[in-house]
Design a protein around this motif. Structure first.
Motif, PDB file in Angstrom:
ATOM      1  N   GLU A  70       0.838  -1.029   0.128  1.00 23.85           N
ATOM      2  CA  GLU A  70      -0.123  -0.364  -0.405  1.00 23.85           C
ATOM      3  C   GLU A  70       0.853   1.412  -0.125  1.00 23.85           C
ATOM      4  O   GLU A  70       2.305   1.476   0.578  1.00 23.85           O
ATOM      5  CB  GLU A  70      -1.174   0.056   0.964  1.00 23.85           C
ATOM      6  CG  GLU A  70      -1.309  -1.390   1.112  1.00 23.85           C
ATOM      7  CD  GLU A  70      -3.016  -0.979   2.609  1.00 23.85           C
ATOM      8  OE1 GLU A  70      -2.725  -0.812   3.384  1.00 23.85           O
ATOM      9  OE2 GLU A  70      -4.530  -1.734   2.076  1.00 23.85           O
ATOM     10  N   ARG A  71       0.305   2.442  -0.884  1.00 24.65           N
ATOM     11  CA  ARG A  71       1.357   3.480  -0.830  1.00 24.65           C
ATOM     12  C   ARG A  71       0.590   4.365  -0.271  1.00 24.65           C
ATOM     13  O   ARG A  71      -1.214   4.908  -0.207  1.00 24.65           O
ATOM     14  CB  ARG A  71       1.654   3.990  -2.253  1.00 24.65           C
ATOM     15  CG  ARG A  71       2.429   3.230  -2.894  1.00 24.65           C
ATOM     16  CD  ARG A  71       2.322   3.054  -4.199  1.00 24.65           C
ATOM     17  NE  ARG A  71       3.902   3.707  -4.346  1.00 24.65           N
ATOM     18  CZ  ARG A  71       4.019   4.194  -5.747  1.00 24.65           C
ATOM     19  NH1 ARG A  71       3.570   3.846  -6.096  1.00 24.65           N
ATOM     20  NH2 ARG A  71       4.809   5.273  -5.119  1.00 24.65           N
ATOM     21  N   TYR A  72       1.277   5.732   0.373  1.00 30.93           N
ATOM     22  CA  TYR A  72       0.255   6.425   0.784  1.00 30.93           C
ATOM     23  C   TYR A  72       1.200   8.081   0.497  1.00 30.93           C
ATOM     24  O   TYR A  72       2.833   7.773   0.812  1.00 30.93           O
ATOM     25  CB  TYR A  72       0.693   6.422   2.803  1.00 30.93           C
ATOM     26  CG  TYR A  72      -0.133   5.343   3.063  1.00 30.93           C
ATOM     27  CD1 TYR A  72      -1.641   5.676   3.481  1.00 30.93           C
ATOM     28  CD2 TYR A  72       0.289   4.506   3.685  1.00 30.93           C
ATOM     29  CE1 TYR A  72      -2.270   4.470   3.986  1.00 30.93           C
ATOM     30  CE2 TYR A  72      -0.313   3.248   3.427  1.00 30.93           C
ATOM     31  CZ  TYR A  72      -1.727   3.710   3.758  1.00 30.93           C
ATOM     32  OH  TYR A  72      -2.347   2.291   4.437  1.00 30.93           O
ATOM     33  N   GLY A  73       0.612   9.122   0.929  1.00 26.44           N
ATOM     34  CA  GLY A  73       1.872  10.476   0.549  1.00 26.44           C
ATOM     35  C   GLY A  73       1.292  11.006   1.476  1.00 26.44           C
ATOM     36  O   GLY A  73       0.881  11.545   2.214  1.00 26.44           O
ATOM     37  N   GLN A  74       2.314  12.766   1.206  1.00 25.90           N
ATOM     38  CA  GLN A  74       2.606  13.264   2.404  1.00 25.90           C
ATOM     39  C   GLN A  74       2.703  14.705   1.311  1.00 25.90           C
ATOM     40  O   GLN A  74       3.636  14.498   0.834  1.00 25.90           O
ATOM     41  CB  GLN A  74       3.275  13.102   3.173  1.00 25.90           C
ATOM     42  CG  GLN A  74       3.235  14.439   4.877  1.00 25.90           C
ATOM     43  CD  GLN A  74       4.189  14.100   5.535  1.00 25.90           C
ATOM     44  OE1 GLN A  74       4.865  13.364   5.679  1.00 25.90           O
ATOM     45  NE2 GLN A  74       3.599  14.347   6.566  1.00 25.90           N
ATOM     46  N   ARG A  75       2.168  15.654   1.505  1.00 18.45           N
ATOM     47  CA  ARG A  75       3.417  16.568   0.375  1.00 18.45           C
ATOM     48  C   ARG A  75       4.209  17.437   1.343  1.00 18.45           C
ATOM     49  O   ARG A  75       3.921  17.226   3.142  1.00 18.45           O
ATOM     50  CB  ARG A  75       1.891  18.130   0.244  1.00 18.45           C
ATOM     51  CG  ARG A  75       0.621  17.637  -0.321  1.00 18.45           C
ATOM     52  CD  ARG A  75       0.146  18.567  -0.816  1.00 18.45           C
ATOM     53  NE  ARG A  75      -1.120  18.681  -1.680  1.00 18.45           N
ATOM     54  CZ  ARG A  75      -1.582  18.236  -2.732  1.00 18.45           C
ATOM     55  NH1 ARG A  75       0.160  19.463  -3.516  1.00 18.45           N
ATOM     56  NH2 ARG A  75      -1.797  17.837  -3.852  1.00 18.45           N
ATOM     57  N   ALA A  76       5.517  17.973   1.760  1.00 19.46           N
ATOM     58  CA  ALA A  76       6.450  18.901   1.870  1.00 19.46           C
ATOM     59  C   ALA A  76       6.954  19.959   1.375  1.00 19.46           C
ATOM     60  O   ALA A  76       6.715  20.111   0.377  1.00 19.46           O
ATOM     61  CB  ALA A  76       7.238  17.029   2.306  1.00 19.46           C
ATOM     62  N   GLU A  77       7.652  20.444   1.734  1.00 19.87           N
ATOM     63  CA  GLU A  77       8.131  21.886   1.479  1.00 19.87           C
ATOM     64  C   GLU A  77       9.974  21.650   2.007  1.00 19.87           C
ATOM     65  O   GLU A  77       9.766  21.887   2.745  1.00 19.87           O
ATOM     66  CB  GLU A  77       7.500  23.246   1.423  1.00 19.87           C
ATOM     67  CG  GLU A  77       8.148  24.508   1.152  1.00 19.87           C
ATOM     68  CD  GLU A  77       7.572  26.002   1.599  1.00 19.87           C
ATOM     69  OE1 GLU A  77       8.003  27.120   2.454  1.00 19.87           O
ATOM     70  OE2 GLU A  77       6.425  25.911   0.909  1.00 19.87           O
ATOM     71  N   VAL A  78      10.685  22.475   1.275  1.00 19.44           N
ATOM     72  CA  VAL A  78      11.918  21.875   1.456  1.00 19.44           C
ATOM     73  C   VAL A  78      12.541  23.164   1.040  1.00 19.44           C
ATOM     74  O   VAL A  78      12.549  23.797  -0.343  1.00 19.44           O
ATOM     75  CB  VAL A  78      12.629  20.545   0.620  1.00 19.44           C
ATOM     76  CG1 VAL A  78      14.536  21.138   0.738  1.00 19.44           C
ATOM     77  CG2 VAL A  78      12.117  19.308   0.646  1.00 19.44           C
ATOM     78  N   GLN A  79      13.225  23.264   1.893  1.00 22.17           N
ATOM     79  CA  GLN A  79      13.699  25.683   1.727  1.00 22.17           C
ATOM     80  C   GLN A  79      15.785  24.884   1.572  1.00 22.17           C
ATOM     81  O   GLN A  79      16.279  24.409   2.738  1.00 22.17           O
ATOM     82  CB  GLN A  79      14.146  26.107   2.981  1.00 22.17           C
ATOM     83  CG  GLN A  79      14.098  27.682   2.445  1.00 22.17           C
ATOM     84  CD  GLN A  79      13.827  28.552   3.170  1.00 22.17           C
ATOM     85  OE1 GLN A  79      13.927  28.569   4.531  1.00 22.17           O
ATOM     86  NE2 GLN A  79      12.885  29.503   3.314  1.00 22.17           N
ATOM     87  N   PHE A  80      16.216  25.119   0.524  1.00 23.60           N
ATOM     88  CA  PHE A  80      17.707  25.543   0.413  1.00 23.60           C
ATOM     89  C   PHE A  80      18.732  26.422   0.992  1.00 23.60           C
ATOM     90  O   PHE A  80      17.339  27.552   0.239  1.00 23.60           O
ATOM     91  CB  PHE A  80      18.193  24.292  -0.897  1.00 23.60           C
ATOM     92  CG  PHE A  80      17.443  23.430  -1.314  1.00 23.60           C
ATOM     93  CD1 PHE A  80      18.241  21.582  -1.117  1.00 23.60           C
ATOM     94  CD2 PHE A  80      16.193  23.124  -1.620  1.00 23.60           C
ATOM     95  CE1 PHE A  80      17.932  20.805  -1.430  1.00 23.60           C
ATOM     96  CE2 PHE A  80      15.287  22.016  -2.325  1.00 23.60           C
ATOM     97  CZ  PHE A  80      16.818  20.714  -1.667  1.00 23.60           C
ATOM     98  N   THR A 149       3.985  -0.074   2.434  1.00 26.88           N
ATOM     99  CA  THR A 149       4.891  -0.478   3.481  1.00 26.88           C
ATOM    100  C   THR A 149       4.131  -1.993   3.032  1.00 26.88           C
ATOM    101  O   THR A 149       4.118  -2.352   2.347  1.00 26.88           O
ATOM    102  CB  THR A 149       2.793  -0.945   4.686  1.00 26.88           C
ATOM    103  OG1 THR A 149       0.859  -0.852   3.077  1.00 26.88           O
ATOM    104  CG2 THR A 149       1.868   0.736   4.906  1.00 26.88           C
ATOM    105  N   ASP A 150       4.567  -3.353   3.414  1.00 27.06           N
ATOM    106  CA  ASP A 150       5.068  -4.471   3.690  1.00 27.06           C
ATOM    107  C   ASP A 150       3.643  -4.779   4.367  1.00 27.06           C
ATOM    108  O   ASP A 150       2.984  -4.455   4.148  1.00 27.06           O
ATOM    109  CB  ASP A 150       6.162  -5.113   4.688  1.00 27.06           C
ATOM    110  CG  ASP A 150       5.361  -5.765   6.431  1.00 27.06           C
ATOM    111  OD1 ASP A 150       4.858  -5.099   6.488  1.00 27.06           O
ATOM    112  OD2 ASP A 150       6.699  -5.508   6.561  1.00 27.06           O
ATOM    113  N   PRO A 151       3.195  -6.451   3.197  1.00 27.34           N
ATOM    114  CA  PRO A 151       1.807  -6.894   3.815  1.00 27.34           C
ATOM    115  C   PRO A 151       0.897  -7.095   4.554  1.00 27.34           C
ATOM    116  O   PRO A 151       0.147  -7.287   4.906  1.00 27.34           O
ATOM    117  CB  PRO A 151       2.519  -8.883   2.954  1.00 27.34           C
ATOM    118  CG  PRO A 151       3.391  -8.057   1.604  1.00 27.34           C
ATOM    119  CD  PRO A 151       4.265  -7.082   2.772  1.00 27.34           C
ATOM    120  N   ALA A 152       2.470  -7.099   5.631  1.00 30.62           N
ATOM    121  CA  ALA A 152       1.894  -6.380   7.566  1.00 30.62           C
ATOM    122  C   ALA A 152       0.930  -5.168   8.127  1.00 30.62           C
ATOM    123  O   ALA A 152       1.403  -5.340   8.777  1.00 30.62           O
ATOM    124  CB  ALA A 152       2.734  -7.713   8.075  1.00 30.62           C
ATOM    125  N   GLY A 153       1.344  -4.594   6.969  1.00 27.98           N
ATOM    126  CA  GLY A 153       1.609  -3.075   7.358  1.00 27.98           C
ATOM    127  C   GLY A 153       2.054  -2.505   7.883  1.00 27.98           C
ATOM    128  O   GLY A 153       1.725  -1.378   8.013  1.00 27.98           O
TER     129      GLY A 153
END
Length: 172
Positions: A70-80, A149-153
């Motif tokens: 399973e795939r999950y997402g999260q937005r992020a901002e990176v400041q260089f 995640t792996d099959p076990a979560g």
């Protein structure tokens, strides 16, 4: 290798690929003994909110192991923070030329997986500690962190969209 190091190296490789002399901050060598203008790249800030990978993106099948993840997402901002140095022989003009070169490069976009949102440039001045002229440019990029995640979560790690991977099994 940590994710912050990978982010720094991604921006450094992008700038170098565009013809800008660049290296990551704290490279393990004396970075300020230089004879040509140089950009030093570091991650100033990473902001990801809300906390956790709660945004479900779906499943992916791994043919080799014959399992689904399973795939999950999260937005992020990176400041260089890009510290731009120019030797005294090049003068403040060398620092300004480097600022122009980096700004022109960033106007074309950012590294793969890091969408450039904005950049800001500061003043240039002589930097006593380094004995060189220094200018600073801040580049804010947005990205998507994708976790599997792996099959076990259990979470296996995450990938910054564009290919920077942090595997929890290798580096908790």
């Amino acid at each position: 290798m940590t994710t912050l190091t990978q982010l720094q190296e991604t921006m450094t490789a992008f700038l170098t690929g565009q013809g800008v002399r660049a290296l990551t901050a704290w490279p393990g060598e004396d970075r300020l003994v230089r004879t040509a203008p140089l950009a030093v790249v570091r991650v100033k800030e990473v902001a990801a909110a809300p906390a956790g990978f709660q945004n479900y993106l779906g499943q992916r099948y791994d043919g080799a192991s014959r399992t689904w993840t399973e795939r999950y997402g999260q937005r992020a901002e990176v400041q260089f923070a890009l510290d731009l140095y120019s030797p005294v022989g090049e003068g403040e003009e060398g620092c300004r030329r480097l600022l122009d070169q980096v700004a022109g490069t960033l106007q074309q976009g950012g590294p793969a997986g890091l969408a450039l949102e904005k950049w800001t440039m500061g003043e240039t001045a002589f930097h006593r500690e380094s004995g060189m002229f220094r200018g600073r440019l801040l580049a804010a990029c947005r990205t998507l962190l994708v976790a599997e995640t792996d099959p076990a979560g259990e979470f296996l790690g995450f990938t910054v969209k564009g290919g920077i991977t942090h595997d929890i099994r290798d580096n908790p």
